[in-house]
Design a protein around this motif. Structure first.
Motif, PDB file in Angstrom:
ATOM      1  N   UNK A 345      14.517  43.820  11.414  1.00  0.00           N
ATOM      2  CA  UNK A 345      13.282  44.154  10.699  1.00  0.00           C
ATOM      3  C   UNK A 345      13.068  43.211   9.518  1.00  0.00           C
ATOM      4  N   UNK A 346      11.806  43.000   9.126  1.00  0.00           N
ATOM      5  CA  UNK A 346      11.553  42.163   7.947  1.00  0.00           C
ATOM      6  C   UNK A 346      12.131  42.789   6.676  1.00  0.00           C
ATOM      7  N   UNK A 347      12.323  41.947   5.657  1.00  0.00           N
ATOM      8  CA  UNK A 347      12.906  42.329   4.361  1.00  0.00           C
ATOM      9  C   UNK A 347      14.391  42.638   4.486  1.00  0.00           C
ATOM     10  N   UNK A 362      16.809  39.260  14.943  1.00  0.00           N
ATOM     11  CA  UNK A 362      15.854  39.963  15.801  1.00  0.00           C
ATOM     12  C   UNK A 362      16.092  39.705  17.283  1.00  0.00           C
ATOM     13  N   UNK A 363      17.128  38.955  17.612  1.00  0.00           N
ATOM     14  CA  UNK A 363      17.405  38.655  19.016  1.00  0.00           C
ATOM     15  C   UNK A 363      17.823  39.916  19.758  1.00  0.00           C
ATOM     16  N   UNK A 364      17.952  39.826  21.071  1.00  0.00           N
ATOM     17  CA  UNK A 364      18.433  40.963  21.846  1.00  0.00           C
ATOM     18  C   UNK A 364      19.791  41.430  21.360  1.00  0.00           C
ATOM     19  N   UNK A 464      11.865  35.567  14.988  1.00  0.00           N
ATOM     20  CA  UNK A 464      10.438  35.817  15.132  1.00  0.00           C
ATOM     21  C   UNK A 464       9.719  34.759  15.930  1.00  0.00           C
ATOM     22  N   UNK A 465      10.478  33.901  16.611  1.00  0.00           N
ATOM     23  CA  UNK A 465       9.863  32.792  17.324  1.00  0.00           C
ATOM     24  C   UNK A 465       9.539  33.054  18.778  1.00  0.00           C
ATOM     25  N   UNK A 472       9.454  43.900  18.045  1.00  0.00           N
ATOM     26  CA  UNK A 472      10.090  44.873  17.167  1.00  0.00           C
ATOM     27  C   UNK A 472       9.942  44.506  15.694  1.00  0.00           C
ATOM     28  N   UNK A 473       9.060  43.566  15.402  1.00  0.00           N
ATOM     29  CA  UNK A 473       8.752  43.250  14.017  1.00  0.00           C
ATOM     30  C   UNK A 473       7.704  44.199  13.465  1.00  0.00           C
TER      31      UNK A 473
END
Length: 587
Positions: A345-347, A362-364, A464-465, A472-473
């Protein structure tokens, strides 16, 4: 239940693989017994997300996917040697398994869920399938409470069943999430008749929905299910074929003959520390697993090895980041909480114990675990790592079992959690000192992450790419929904362990699900499916449902092979005539 009793097929384990093997074998006219060592049936599958990864499934007339595209994708992501015939058998047989499920009356729907390597050739966003909510009481009031119940983490307030859509709505506090909570509570409390039977929600969701649907059909076809019945050993005849098994029921041992086949479907070995030490490069602890406690101990693998079976891919697990917290109202006991999506998640960011990032957070979740293992082998400073986040993250997102501030403000966090299970400080420097991470290193890692958040690009790891990351962001965060500044005090940290959803490796099998000996020769009458067997995917996790998809498929394949060898090719109509008797659960 004398020592002379026999069945055409004996299935060891009651999860997805075992249930499918039993259903298909019974459909082919064979007598079937399922033995399950636990008091509840349904296995790990019943407490899972219940997703099935099935390429080229053709649901809703979709012809966009192909056998060739699926194999292109799998060959692009698998990095270790695998049995090519077994891999191709999965791609070929999974759609047939699904067609059988549909014909048996199990409803299946496709979702929009990107494959876990969305940038590789052949990747798609429609191979992960789910079963809609199932009314558990269709199993009968004496049976439905006997299925393994979902973990608290998959239920609202540890009590109310949620499907995947509801889960993600609440997880992200998406628009209408309060209405979703109201609807979930209303459904439960208006169901007064079920609450006369027990506290359990009659709505079976996720893995429970899948297993409820299958077991309704299994029991209707006369399959017998015995719980509290553990495999002790496999027995062979003069030709080396498996002919029977010894089981244990509360210390009482007896033998069951299997005329045509034994299907091992009893899960992996993640709860056996000795086997973890033997196979894993970074063993970790059994307690970090997110599967049912002390359930999958590798008894089937051990029994297979004793009669000459070989193994494969045993150095790999189906990794997922986890954390542990005390159980509500029982602080001396702990619950394991998955943090599969929380870590991205961000932050927030994840660092090893040197204060350095090591992964695209954020990868699997399986790739996250592989990165933990690789970093620990390189630095000796991972497993566990640290999830570090700020007050903005804390307001909206969960961190494993720590619910967001809107549901669990700091003032309501039990006092014995602080400084032991989670950490809080008014500055990054103080936080670093609490968790024994170098202050300079953590501050530099956070500063770099803040710069990435401002630019929208993560040049270090590409967070995030791709489509999977962004799914899931937080869509409210720009320019990259997975990157947010870690700037608002107080700052927090929780330790993240390399947990698992089971083991990837197990007994080596061929494309017909037959267990192979050290020379690659099938052991007569012995089959394996699910986490008992080595994954057809080797070291990778292609997409959501890549554990249950093969479990169902090779359970289906095993039953077909047994039926063909038995010379039983009963017509579908004949099978229906034979399956009018109700099944039973016998302790």
């Amino acid at each position: 239940m004398s020592a002379q009793e026999s069945f055409d097929v004996v299935v060891v384990g009651s999860g997805a693989a075992g249930a499918m093997a039993a259903l298909r074998a019974a459909e082919r006219g064979l007598s079937v017994l399922i033995v399950e060592k636990e008091r509840k049936f349904g296995g790990t599958s019943a407490v899972s997300g219940g997703v099935m990864w099935v390429p080229n499934h053709g649901l809703d007339g979709d012809v966009g996917d192909t056998r060739e595209a699926a194999l292109e994708y799998l060959r692009a992501i698998i990095t270790v040697p695998v049995n090519a015939a077994r891999l191709e058998a999965y791609v070929d047989m999974a759609p047939l398994m699904l067609a059988f499920l549909n014909a048996a009356g199990v409803p299946v729907a496709s979702g929009v869920w990107p494959d876990y390597f969305p940038d590789r050739p052949g990747a798609r966003s429609d191979r992960s399938l789910v079963v809609p909510t199932f009314d558990g009481r269709r199993l009968g009031d004496s049976v439905y409470p006997a299925m393994r119940e979902q973990y608290n983490r998959f239920k609202l307030f540890g009590r109310y069943a949620m499907d995947l859509t509801e889960t993600f709505t609440l997880m992200m506090q998406a628009k209408g999430w309060r209405r979703t909570v109201t609807n979930i509570l209303r459904r439960y409390w208006l169901d007064r008749e079920t609450r006369k039977v027990g506290r359990r929600d009659r709505r079976f969701t996720q893995g429970a929905a899948l297993m409820g649907e299958i077991y309704e059909k299994v029991l209707a076809r006369g399959v017998e299910l015995r719980t509290e019945t553990a495999l002790v050993e496999l027995q062979t005849d003069a030709q080396g074929r498996v002919c029977a098994l010894e089981v244990d029921n509360y210390g009482r041992r007896y033998t069951i003959a299997a005329r045509h086949g034994v299907v091992l479907a009893a899960g992996g070995f993640e709860w056996n520390q000795e086997l973890r030490e033997r196979f894993y490069p970074v063993p970790g602890r059994t307690r970090h697993s997110s599967t049912p406690e002390d359930a999958n101990r590798g008894e089937a693998l051990i029994a297979g090895e004793k009669i000459g079976a070989s193994t494969e891919h045993t150095e790999q697990g189906w990794w997922i980041p986890t954390m542990q917290l005390p159980m509500p109202r029982a602080s001396n006991f702990h619950e394991i909480h998955q943090a599969a999506f929380d870590v991205g998640r961000p932050h927030s960011l994840c660092v090893n114990r040197k204060g350095v990032r090591f992964v695209n957070e954020a990868t699997g979740y399986d790739r996250f675990g592989q990165a933990m293992v690789a970093d620990h082998l390189a630095t000796g400073a991972n497993c566990p790592c640290w999830l570090v986040f700020d007050a903005t993250f804390r307001e909206k997102f969960s961190a494993g079992g720590l619910m967001p501030n809107v549901l669990m403000p700091d003032a309501k966090v039990p006092g014995d959690w602080w400084g032991h299970y989670l950490f809080r400080a008014e500055s990054l420097a103080d936080l670093a000192r609490q968790i024994h991470v170098p202050v300079d290193a953590l501050e530099k890692s956070v500063a770099r992450m803040n710069a990435h958040a401002a630019s929208g690009t993560d040049p270090e790891f590409g967070r995030g790419g791709n489509a999977y990351d962004r799914m899931f962001g937080d869509p409210g965060v720009a320019p990259n929904p997975c990157l947010g500044a870690i700037a608002k005090a107080p700052f927090y940290a929780v330790p993240i362990n390399n947990g698992d959803l089971g083991t990837k490796g197990g007994l080596r099998c061929d494309e017909r699900a037959r267990v192979l000996d050290g020379a690659g020769v099938p052991i007569g009458n012995l089959y394996a499916a699910g986490n008992c067997a080595g994954s057809p995917f080797g070291d990778c996790y292609p997409g959501a449902g890549a554990t249950i998809g093969p479990a169902l498929t090779f359970g289906f394949v095993a039953a077909n092979d047994i039926a063909e060898r038995a010379g039983n090719s009963a017509s579908a109509r004949g099978d229906e005539d034979q399956s009018a008797h109700e099944g039973e659960i016998v302790a």
